[in-house]
Structures are given as structure tokens and as C-alpha cells.
Write an enzyme that holds these catalytic residues in place. Structure first.
Site, PDB file in Angstrom:
ATOM      1  N   TYR A  51     -11.668  -1.420   8.395  1.00 14.20           N
ATOM      2  CA  TYR A  51     -10.801  -0.464   7.712  1.00 14.20           C
ATOM      3  C   TYR A  51     -11.592   0.723   7.165  1.00 14.20           C
ATOM      4  CZ  TYR A  51      -7.427  -4.362   7.601  1.00 14.20           C
ATOM      5  OH  TYR A  51      -6.597  -5.409   7.912  1.00 14.20           O
ATOM      6  N   HIS A 105     -12.109 -11.643  11.906  1.00 15.79           N
ATOM      7  CA  HIS A 105     -10.950 -10.769  12.081  1.00 15.79           C
ATOM      8  C   HIS A 105     -10.137 -11.083  13.343  1.00 15.79           C
ATOM      9  CE1 HIS A 105      -9.545  -6.550  10.649  1.00 15.79           C
ATOM     10  NE2 HIS A 105      -8.528  -7.251  11.092  1.00 15.79           N
ATOM     11  N   LEU A 187       6.373  -6.278   7.197  1.00 16.46           N
ATOM     12  CA  LEU A 187       7.602  -5.478   7.298  1.00 16.46           C
ATOM     13  C   LEU A 187       7.835  -4.989   8.720  1.00 16.46           C
ATOM     14  CD1 LEU A 187       7.134  -3.351   4.039  1.00 16.46           C
ATOM     15  CD2 LEU A 187       8.321  -5.537   4.302  1.00 16.46           C
ATOM     16  N   ILE A 225       0.731  -9.646   2.758  1.00 21.29           N
ATOM     17  CA  ILE A 225      -0.085  -8.545   2.221  1.00 21.29           C
ATOM     18  C   ILE A 225       0.469  -7.190   2.672  1.00 21.29           C
ATOM     19  CG2 ILE A 225      -2.252  -9.773   1.850  1.00 21.29           C
ATOM     20  CD1 ILE A 225      -3.018  -8.876   4.744  1.00 21.29           C
ATOM     21  N   LYS A 227       1.241  -3.306   2.935  1.00 20.21           N
ATOM     22  CA  LYS A 227       0.526  -2.083   2.551  1.00 20.21           C
ATOM     23  C   LYS A 227       1.521  -1.050   2.041  1.00 20.21           C
ATOM     24  CE  LYS A 227      -0.045   1.533   4.784  1.00 20.21           C
ATOM     25  NZ  LYS A 227      -0.243   2.581   5.798  1.00 20.21           N
ATOM     26  N   ASN A 237       7.920  -3.102  -3.257  1.00 21.04           N
ATOM     27  CA  ASN A 237       7.461  -4.340  -2.633  1.00 21.04           C
ATOM     28  C   ASN A 237       7.307  -5.457  -3.655  1.00 21.04           C
ATOM     29  OD1 ASN A 237       7.336  -2.976  -0.201  1.00 21.04           O
ATOM     30  ND2 ASN A 237       5.109  -2.756  -0.213  1.00 21.04           N
TER      31      ASN A 237
END
Length: 271
Positions: A51, A105, A187, A225, A227, A237
């Protein structure tokens, strides 16, 4: 607002169910975003080496060292020695001596380095640099490969999971193995928020569509999680903690699962 519920991990610790994701948040704005999330009430922050925002995330958590922090080892750092070095670099960027959780990852099965990388994470845990260790995007066969080779079961597997892609078979595997399921892109990268079923339930509950979806994750026993960048979305959220869905509403969201609902890469050939 309500305190975040926590669920048990197989290593004796517990993890907050609702966290704050930082994928695609630039390093220069990550500190402000994380600080806002902490102010709203989030108790978990998720980042990753790839990231490129670990420094900003670390700055945002500088005054909140007890906040759960997760990071991840990227594909190019797989292998025993490389993963150990990568972990030290993650900690340096985060400004931490340790993290709560570190994940591989992606499994990158074509590389064949998952077992050696997993052994490195076991060493990282034993050295106190990570309190818990897990994986991300691992399929059933990937999980069995590392477990059979080491006898160490990942505490958590973070995978793409949202109403259109519910990963029921993998979740069953996780339950049998004692692995917590954590949802990324919960989402559906925003797509689920415009689904008529979701918007209808949002009207019934008088809650944001995002909170309805996240509530479905929580009541399904998942960690998640999402964002968000602006405070309004971060707060929307977090409303997932302040109400409950009925059995009928849960069933209507359960029915949105699609065979071709995957949005992100396929772990079978990614990396």
C-alpha cells in the site's frame, strides 16, 4: 457509539470485528485518515507493505499504540530470509517494535514459496515482532499446504468477501480449521451499496447502505475492514455497530451471492 465486538483467534487472543482499511489511501493523507478513524472509535487499522502508506499509518497511530495494527508481506518478499527482512522494514516504516498481526498477502502458488514464507512468520511471532500471524487470499489447498508443512494453523485468512461473493465453502473450511475469516472489499468496492435489496433494507433500518452491509458481515461472524477517507463515510461505516438486522433481512442479503461475483484477482494465478 458502541464498543467494537471482538472474536477469538486460535492463538488465545481476540480481534476487533470491525476495522479500518487503508488500501489506496496515499501515504501523505494516511495519518489524517487513521487519526479520524481512531477518533470515531475504530480499534483496528489494516495496512500492507504494497500500500506504500505504512509511514503515514504509523504516524496516525503514534498516540494510540494500543490500537490493533495489521500489515502484510508482499509477493516479492516471499521466501524465508526475504520475508524476515521485509518484516523488519515494515516495522521500521510503521515506527513500531511489533504489530498485532502480520499476513502473507497472496499465496502465489506458482512460486512455491508459501511454506518458507510461513515459516518466517512463525519465527517473526516467536521473536515478538508480531503477536499473531495469518494469511490473505489463501484457498483451501494453500491453507493445507502451510499447515501440513509446519503444524501451525493461521489465526486468520483475509479474503475478498461481500454480498455478491460470499465465499461460503471457504468459510466452512475456516470454521473446521479454527481460522477467522476477515473480509476485504466488504462493500464490493461500493457496488453492493446500490443493490436494491441493500437500499431497501437501509430504508427499513434508517441506516446508511454501507452500515447495512457491514452489519451483515458482523452478524455472519466475519471480521471486516472497510476503507473510507472522509469523516462522513468513516462514521457511516461505524454505524454498523449500533443496530441489528432481522433474520429476514440477513436472509435477503444471503440470497445476493453470485457464482461470478469475484471482483479482485484470482488467488490461483495472481502473483
Amino acid at each position: 457509539m458502541s464498543k467494537t465486538p471482538a472474536i477469538p483467534l486460535n492463538d488465545g487472543r481476540t480481534i476487533p470485528q470491525l476495522g479500518f482499511g487503508t488500501w489506496q489511501i496515499p501515504d501523505e493523507t494516511a495519518a489524517d485518515a487513521v487519526s479520524t478513524a481512531i477518533a470515531v472509535g475504530y480499534e483496528l487499522v489494516d495496512t500492507a507493505a504494497i500500500y506504500q502508506n505504512e509511514r503515514g499509518v504509523g504516524k496516525g497511530l503514534a498516540d494510540n499504540p494500543d490500537t490493533w495494527l495489521t500489515t502484510k508481506i508482499w509477493n516479492e518478499s516471499q521466501g524465508y530470509d526475504r520475508a524476515l527482512r521485509a518484516m523488519d522494514k515494515c516495522l521500521e516504516r510503521l515506527g513500531r517494535d511489533s504489530v498485532d498481526l502480520v499476513l502473507i498477502h497472496w499465496p502465489c502458488p506458482a512460486r512455491g514459496l508459501a511454506v518458507e514464507t510461513w515459516k518466517a512468520l512463525v519465527a517473526v511471532r516467536d521473536a515478538g515482532k508480531a503477536k499473531s500471524i495469518g494469511v490473505s487470499n489463501f484457498r483451501e489447498q494453500d491453507l493445507k499446504t502451510v499447515i501440513d508443512a509446519t503444524g501451525v494453523v493461521p489465526a486468520l485468512n483475509q479474503v475478498e468477501l461481500h454480498p455478491a461473493f460470499q465465499q461460503r465453502e471457504l468459510r466452512d473450511v475456516h470454521e473446521k480449521l479454527g481460522i477467522v475469516t476477515q473480509s476485504w472489499s466488504p462493500l464490493g468496492q461500493g457496488g453492493a451499496m446500490t443493490n436494491p435489496v441493500i437500499t431497501g433494507i437501509a430504508r427499513e433500518c434508517d441506516r446508511p447502505a454501507s452500515a447495512v452491509i457491514l452489519r451483515w458481515h458482523l452478524q455472519s461472524g466475519l471480521c471486516t475492514i472497510p476503507k473510507a477517507t472522509g469523516r462522513a463515510h468513516i462514521e457511516a461505516n461505524f454505524e454498523a455497530l449500533d443496530f441489528a438486522l432481522s433474520d429476514d433481512q440477513m436472509a435477503r442479503i444471503d440470497a445476493l451471492d453470485e457464482a461470478g461475483g469475484r471482483i479482485g484477482p484470482d488467488p490461483a494465478d495472481f502473483g
